[in-house]
Design an enzyme around this catalytic site. Structure first.
Site, short mmCIF file in Angstrom:
data_model
loop_
_atom_site.label_atom_id
_atom_site.label_comp_id
_atom_site.label_asym_id
_atom_site.label_seq_id
_atom_site.Cartn_x
_atom_site.Cartn_y
_atom_site.Cartn_z
N GLY A 25 25.16 48.26 6.99
CA GLY A 25 25.98 49.12 6.13
C GLY A 25 27.25 48.45 5.67
N LYS A 56 25.76 47.81 1.32
CA LYS A 56 26.65 48.31 0.27
C LYS A 56 26.47 47.58 -1.05
CE LYS A 56 29.73 51.50 1.72
NZ LYS A 56 28.90 52.03 2.80
N ASP A 132 30.33 57.82 1.75
CA ASP A 132 31.54 57.14 2.23
C ASP A 132 32.13 56.28 1.12
OD1 ASP A 132 29.18 55.55 2.44
OD2 ASP A 132 30.22 54.10 3.69
N ASP A 133 33.40 56.02 1.25
CA ASP A 133 34.15 55.12 0.36
C ASP A 133 33.97 55.45 -1.12
OD1 ASP A 133 34.65 54.04 2.80
OD2 ASP A 133 33.87 52.04 2.37
N TYR A 177 34.71 60.51 7.09
CA TYR A 177 33.80 60.13 8.17
C TYR A 177 34.49 59.68 9.45
CZ TYR A 177 34.64 55.62 5.91
OH TYR A 177 35.23 54.52 5.32
N ASP A 243 33.33 42.76 7.70
CA ASP A 243 33.35 42.56 6.25
C ASP A 243 34.73 42.70 5.64
OD1 ASP A 243 33.51 45.28 6.69
OD2 ASP A 243 31.83 45.84 5.40
N ASN A 271 27.18 48.98 12.97
CA ASN A 271 27.26 48.29 11.67
C ASN A 271 27.96 46.96 11.95
OD1 ASN A 271 27.42 47.80 8.84
ND2 ASN A 271 29.49 48.65 8.78
C1 GDL Z 1 33.63 51.41 5.98
C2 GDL Z 1 32.30 51.49 5.36
C3 GDL Z 1 31.37 50.38 5.80
C4 GDL Z 1 32.12 49.10 6.09
C5 GDL Z 1 33.11 49.41 7.17
C6 GDL Z 1 33.90 48.22 7.69
C7 GDL Z 1 31.60 53.36 6.83
C8 GDL Z 1 30.97 54.69 6.92
N1 GDL Z 1 31.68 52.82 5.60
O1 GDL Z 1 34.42 52.28 5.81
O2 GDL Z 1 30.45 50.19 4.76
O3 GDL Z 1 31.26 48.09 6.50
O4 GDL Z 1 34.03 50.34 6.69
O5 GDL Z 1 34.61 47.58 6.67
O6 GDL Z 1 32.04 52.82 7.81
#
Ligand code: GDL
Length: 719
Positions: A25, A56, A132-133, A177, A243, A271
């Protein structure tokens, strides 16, 4: 190793099995189909059961969510879904339409259904809608149709869920979230209340914890959000996600989530790092965590730590993971096949070339033989790249030692020609033959030299780890790690050179000093430049204490400093009065030193300077009797035990406590050598910072003293 059935049986609280696995994710380059297939194998082997497909930056997952898959793409997805099934992994297909969907437009709803129908036809049975985002402001058309953003999302999610025949796994990611995103709080968030009240009960909700990247997730926080959502959430755990920072990667154990959470959650999906192979530890330790339960077989943790989880030890889980990972590092099979097939320009390490293997003759160069990678190397690697809010033990110790060496180097912190030092202990830590091994014996103390050598050893271990990793047979893992280990090696080399220069071991290399350095002399590019220009190097929450970026000079006080000292004293007095307007400050004994009415004793006054100018001072009187009788009537006994007086102030711009502590230490040392038995100071309760400096830097304790105003505290320390 327990199977996924065992995991689900243990963790099961209701009819449904505990969801345990991985969410792809993150932002950036998605994993390859081959890596995902490898992931399914690992998940099955380690007892995890779910994979959530949500990359993403995959075009058709988010940006072009409406577009159907081409026949070639379809072929790949079908193969992937089937691979997941072969390994008993629930493949959950997620789509993120929130960037531009108009919820009230029926064509948009139809497009979403059409896309998910296509994926269902590929053999997928589990789905997820992610919001999200995204921008939280609805377009005018949606504002007309829905009473809130939550209502719009919930309506479309319920409709799609029913359209797909109410799949047994259907996940919804809210826009709020994590607790930090809820306005004003989790319990008062109308968004979350709508989700809890209106989302159909068969749909599960993803939640990242208190923050996007949650340091800890407590049972109470999950009970709280569950009561609003009216269901146990599935944790989307960003603990290993990297990321958001290209210099970081996380290879520490799954941690700071008590296993008591397991029965209170619907599941956990991690994630992790964008790089596939370095996720071995993240996923392996999550699998160990998922298997833990009150009566679990892992109930075997070391004692002595207050924050112990009786069922899961991050330390043991890490050792298990690293032991398995070492095997993978040492395996060549997939690698040689892969490297030979995929790439002509990347030369694999010389392995078995059969009949054609080269044997050097007499007088010729022997073949290069790589030292084998060890478990300790992997432990060190994990320590250096541990978790977002925590470095591993060795990394912590390196930071601590470097900080100490910096702080206790009189070459660095104090102009040694101006201030005399008094050290209590000059005990060498190592026997003389080791002492002589590296010539740290210089302008520093024996303890400093010994600790500098220890620091140097730790740096050398990092360099050796780098070399052995670079020679490890499994090139795929190495290539994923390469930038990070190169970066840490350079960082460690710099620190090592710096400590050597503090120890008087010659100047840093000509390369480092050059006016026209190589590009690695100014690392980090433009982003690095920006970071260096910001206070605290732009880092906010990693460290409890503010960063130490200013260069301070501690020098003896001279009469020309009188005005500056008065100015700092008055400024700090005014600051306290601004905070508490009702406060009137009767003068204290110590104030007459600051105002210059009484001069400090010789050698007992220091001024702190930064690049702006004087920013603090510490003054002392070795014999405080004269000052004491002139203002307040202290009981004779206090002055017997604590005949000397110390006072000082620092401006708020001095965020680093160490120079102040150092000045205090220096003055105490001077007074001790003048024969004083003890030192006292007087402070106002509102002067929290100075109170902390005294108590933290030396063993100053509150003492009883007669005739003090109620807001004043006296503290003393024996010398
Ligand atoms: C986020 C993003 C995710 C990302 C993470 C870390 C969620 C639900 N969405 O907000 O895609 O990888 O931060 O940067 O976590």
């Amino acid at each position: 190793m327990a199977t996924s059935t065992e995991v689900s049986e243990k963790a099961q609280s209701g009819a449904k099995r505990f969801i345990g696995g991985v969410v792809e994710g993150f932002y950036g380059r998605p994993w390859t189909m081959e890596q995902r297939t490898e992931l399914f194998k690992r998940e099955q082997k380690w007892g995890l059961n779910t994979y959530l497909y949500a990359p993403k930056d995959d075009y058709k997952h988010r940006m072009y969510w409406r577009d159907l898959y081409s026949p070639e793409e379809a072929e790949q997805l079908i193969a992937l879904i089937s691979a997941a099934q072969q390994h008993n992994i629930d493949f959950v297909y997620a789509i993120s339409p929130g960037l531009d969907i108009t919820f009230s437009n029926r064509k948009e709803v139809a497009a979403l259904k059409r896309k998910l129908d296509q994926v269902r036809d590929f053999g997928c049975n589990s789905f997820s809608l992610l919001f999200d985002d995204i921008e939280t402001e609805m377009c005018p058309a949606d504002k007309q149709a829905f009473s809130s953003f939550a209502h719009a999302q919930v309506a479309i999610t319920n409709e799609v869920f029913q359209h797909l025949g109410e799949p047994s796994t259907f996940l919804f990611c809210p826009t709020d979230y994590c607790a930090a995103f809820c306005t004003p709080t989790v319990t008062q968030s109308s968004y979350l209340h709508t989700v809890g009240d209106e989302l159909l009960p068969g749909i599960d909700v993803l939640w990242t914890g208190p923050k996007v990247v949650s340091h800890k997730i407590s049972v109470e926080s999950i009970e709280e959000v569950s009561s609003i959502l009216k269901r146990a959430p599935v944790i989307w755990d960003n603990i290993h996600a990297n990321d958001y920072d290209p210099q970081r990667i996380f290879m520490g154990p799954y941690k700071d989530r008590p296993t008591e959470l397991i029965p209170k959650l619907r599941g956990v999906l991690t994630n992790p790092n964008c790089e596939f192979y370095p996720n071995f530890v993240a996923i392996h330790t999550l699998a160990t965590w998922c298997k833990a339960s009150a009566d679990g077989a892992t109930k075997d943790v070391e004692m002595g730590d207050e924050e112990q989880d009786p069922c899961y030890s991050p330390h043991k889980a890490l050792t298990l993971a690293l032991t398995d990972w070492l095997e993978e590092f040492l395996s060549t099979d997939q690698l040689t096949a892969c490297v030979k097939k995929d790439s002509s320009d990347e030369e694999p390490m010389q392995t078995d070339l059969g009949e054609h293997s080269y044997v050097p003759g007499p007088g010729e160069n022997p073949l290069y033989t790589a030292e084998p990678l060890t478990l300790d190397d992997l432990k060190l690697l994990s320590d250096l790249f541990y978790l977002p809010y925590e470095y591993g033990p060795t990394a912590k110790s390196m930071l601590h030692e470097l900080d100490w060496l910096k702080g206790h180097s009189h070459a660095a912190a104090v102009k040694s020609d101006q201030v005399t030092f008094h050290f209590d202990k000059l005990v060498p830590f190592d026997p003389p033959e080791i002492e002589a091994r590296r010539p740290f014996a210089c302008c520093q103390t024996a303890e400093w030299c010994s600790r500098a050598r220890h620091f140097d050893d730790m740096c050398e271990a990092v360099v050796r780890m780098f070399n052995r990793l670079s020679n490890a047979p499994n090139r795929r893992i190495l290539y994923d790690l390469y930038n990070y280990i190169c970066d840490i090696k350079s960082g460690v080399n710099l620190a090592q050179a710096y400590v050597k220069s503090l120890g008087g071991l010659g100047k840093p290399s000509a390369q480092l000093m050059s006016d026209d350095p190589e590009p690695w002399g100014f690392r980090g590019g433009l982003s690095g430049e920006f970071q260096r220009m910001l206070p605290g190097h732009g880092n906010r929450d990693l460290y409890k204490h503010p960063h130490k970026t200013s260069v301070y000079c501690i020098r003896p006080y001279c009469t020309e400093d009188k005005m500056d000292v008065q100015r700092i004293f008055v400024k700090m007095q005014q600051e306290r009065q601004i905070e508490d307007a009702s406060m009137t400050e009767p003068p204290l004994i110590s104030d007459i030193l600051s105002t210059g009415e009484i001069p400090p004793s010789p050698q007992c006054a220091l001024v702190l300077e930064d690049d702006i100018g004087p920013c603090g001072y510490m003054l002392a009187l070795t014999d405080a009797k004269a000052a004491a009788t002139s203002i307040q009537d202290t009981s004779g006994r206090v002055l017997e035990d604590f005949p000397s007086l110390i006072t000082g102030q620092v401006l708020p711009r001095v965020t680093d406590p160490s120079p102040v502590k150092r000045m205090i230490g220096q003055l105490l040392s001077t007074m001790r050598s003048c024969g004083s038995r003890g030192v006292f100071c007087m402070l106002r309760h509102s002067d929290r910072r100075m109170l902390d400096f005294y108590t933290e830097s030396s063993s100053f304790q509150p003492i009883k003293m007669g005739g003090l105003p109620p807001d004043v505290i006296a503290m003393g320390t024996s010398l």
